[in-house]
Design a protein around this motif. Structure first.
Motif, PDB file in Angstrom:
ATOM      1  N   LEU A  87      49.836 117.012 -25.446  1.00 14.40           N
ATOM      2  CA  LEU A  87      51.201 116.558 -25.703  1.00 14.40           C
ATOM      3  C   LEU A  87      51.682 115.720 -24.528  1.00 14.40           C
ATOM      4  O   LEU A  87      51.440 116.062 -23.369  1.00 14.40           O
ATOM      5  N   ASP A  88      52.388 114.658 -24.828  1.00  7.15           N
ATOM      6  CA  ASP A  88      52.986 113.826 -23.791  1.00  7.15           C
ATOM      7  C   ASP A  88      54.474 114.150 -23.741  1.00  7.15           C
ATOM      8  O   ASP A  88      55.250 113.697 -24.570  1.00  7.15           O
ATOM      9  N   LEU A  89      54.883 114.964 -22.766  1.00  7.39           N
ATOM     10  CA  LEU A  89      56.273 115.399 -22.639  1.00  7.39           C
ATOM     11  C   LEU A  89      56.914 114.852 -21.361  1.00  7.39           C
ATOM     12  O   LEU A  89      57.872 115.427 -20.858  1.00  7.39           O
ATOM     13  N   VAL A 129      57.513 117.533 -16.313  1.00  5.64           N
ATOM     14  CA  VAL A 129      56.230 117.506 -17.024  1.00  5.64           C
ATOM     15  C   VAL A 129      55.677 116.077 -17.004  1.00  5.64           C
ATOM     16  O   VAL A 129      55.708 115.378 -17.995  1.00  5.64           O
ATOM     17  N   SER A 130      55.177 115.661 -15.847  1.00  3.80           N
ATOM     18  CA  SER A 130      54.659 114.300 -15.739  1.00  3.80           C
ATOM     19  C   SER A 130      53.203 114.199 -16.174  1.00  3.80           C
ATOM     20  O   SER A 130      52.702 113.109 -16.413  1.00  3.80           O
ATOM     21  N   GLU A 131      52.519 115.321 -16.275  1.00  7.41           N
ATOM     22  CA  GLU A 131      51.130 115.343 -16.730  1.00  7.41           C
ATOM     23  C   GLU A 131      51.080 115.839 -18.173  1.00  7.41           C
ATOM     24  O   GLU A 131      51.978 116.556 -18.619  1.00  7.41           O
ATOM     25  N   PRO A 132      50.029 115.496 -18.929  1.00  6.82           N
ATOM     26  CA  PRO A 132      49.930 115.966 -20.319  1.00  6.82           C
ATOM     27  C   PRO A 132      49.858 117.495 -20.393  1.00  6.82           C
ATOM     28  O   PRO A 132      49.344 118.147 -19.493  1.00  6.82           O
ATOM     29  N   VAL A 133      50.387 118.031 -21.483  1.00  8.91           N
ATOM     30  CA  VAL A 133      50.292 119.463 -21.760  1.00  8.91           C
ATOM     31  C   VAL A 133      49.085 119.648 -22.675  1.00  8.91           C
ATOM     32  O   VAL A 133      49.042 119.090 -23.769  1.00  8.91           O
ATOM     33  N   ARG A 134      48.111 120.414 -22.209  1.00 11.53           N
ATOM     34  CA  ARG A 134      46.884 120.632 -22.987  1.00 11.53           C
ATOM     35  C   ARG A 134      47.060 121.886 -23.832  1.00 11.53           C
ATOM     36  O   ARG A 134      47.495 122.926 -23.333  1.00 11.53           O
ATOM     37  N   THR A 181      49.593 123.051 -18.144  1.00  8.50           N
ATOM     38  CA  THR A 181      49.971 121.792 -17.513  1.00  8.50           C
ATOM     39  C   THR A 181      50.335 122.072 -16.066  1.00  8.50           C
ATOM     40  O   THR A 181      50.315 123.213 -15.607  1.00  8.50           O
ATOM     41  N   THR A 182      50.694 121.021 -15.366  1.00  2.35           N
ATOM     42  CA  THR A 182      51.158 121.127 -13.991  1.00  2.35           C
ATOM     43  C   THR A 182      52.588 120.611 -13.931  1.00  2.35           C
ATOM     44  O   THR A 182      52.868 119.500 -14.366  1.00  2.35           O
TER      45      THR A 182
END
Length: 167
Positions: free
Chosen positions: A22-24, A35-40, A60-61
């Motif tokens: 997810l791109d959040l 949430v600058s990194e993708p959520v897997r 995510t990070t």
């Protein structure tokens, strides 16, 4: 991402695995965009006695500023997800936020997983669970060192202090 579930709806015991991202990065939370990194997301939808159970793990990070000590932080998070999928047209009657409707035998994973991610996040962004915050007098970050401020004496006990001073 739409996940097709037609082949398991009438087949108890079967499952459909999934893996997506997810791109959040545009999601604002607590005045920032952590949430600058993708959520897997990795999981599956299983038909358990006619009930479609979605189980997944979101990782995510987070990149944010701590709400207690105001220090920037980078922290990995993992959230488990458990939801029920229903083909019932009256699924809006369910009070649980963890019940999601199917759309023509498809599950909208982006919607389900985004909702699960937001509901799983803590109400405050913290650099770590045991963050001590800052001293309200001098502003020192109490995670780095104890401050040297002396506690203020309660004026209601001044008379008692005078008695102790006489001894």
């Amino acid at each position: 991402m739409l996940l097709g579930l037609a082949k398991i709806i009438s087949c108890p015991g079967s499952a459909v695995p999934f893996e997506t991202e997810l791109d959040l990065h545009e999601m604002t939370f607590g005045g920032c965009k952590p949430v600058s990194e993708p959520v897997r997301a990795v999981g599956q939808v299983r038909n358990t006695a006619g009930v479609l159970d979605l189980t997944a793990t979101l990782t995510t990070t987070l990149h944010g500023v701590c709400d207690r000590c105001a220090a920037p932080f980078v922290r990995e998070v993992t959230y488990p997800v458990e939801a029920i999928l229903t083909a019932d047209a009256d699924s809006g009657d369910y009070e649980s936020p963890w019940v999601f409707p199917l759309e023509d035998d498809h599950a909208d994973l982006d919607d389900i997983l985004t909702t699960a991610f937001v509901l799983s996040m803590d109400s405050k962004l913290l650099c770590r669970e045991d963050c001590k915050g800052v001293c309200f007098r001098c502003g020192a970050n109490l995670n780095e060192a104890a401050c040297t401020c002396q506690p203020e004496k309660d004026p209601r006990f001044a008379i008692l202090q005078q008695l102790l001073d006489k001894k």
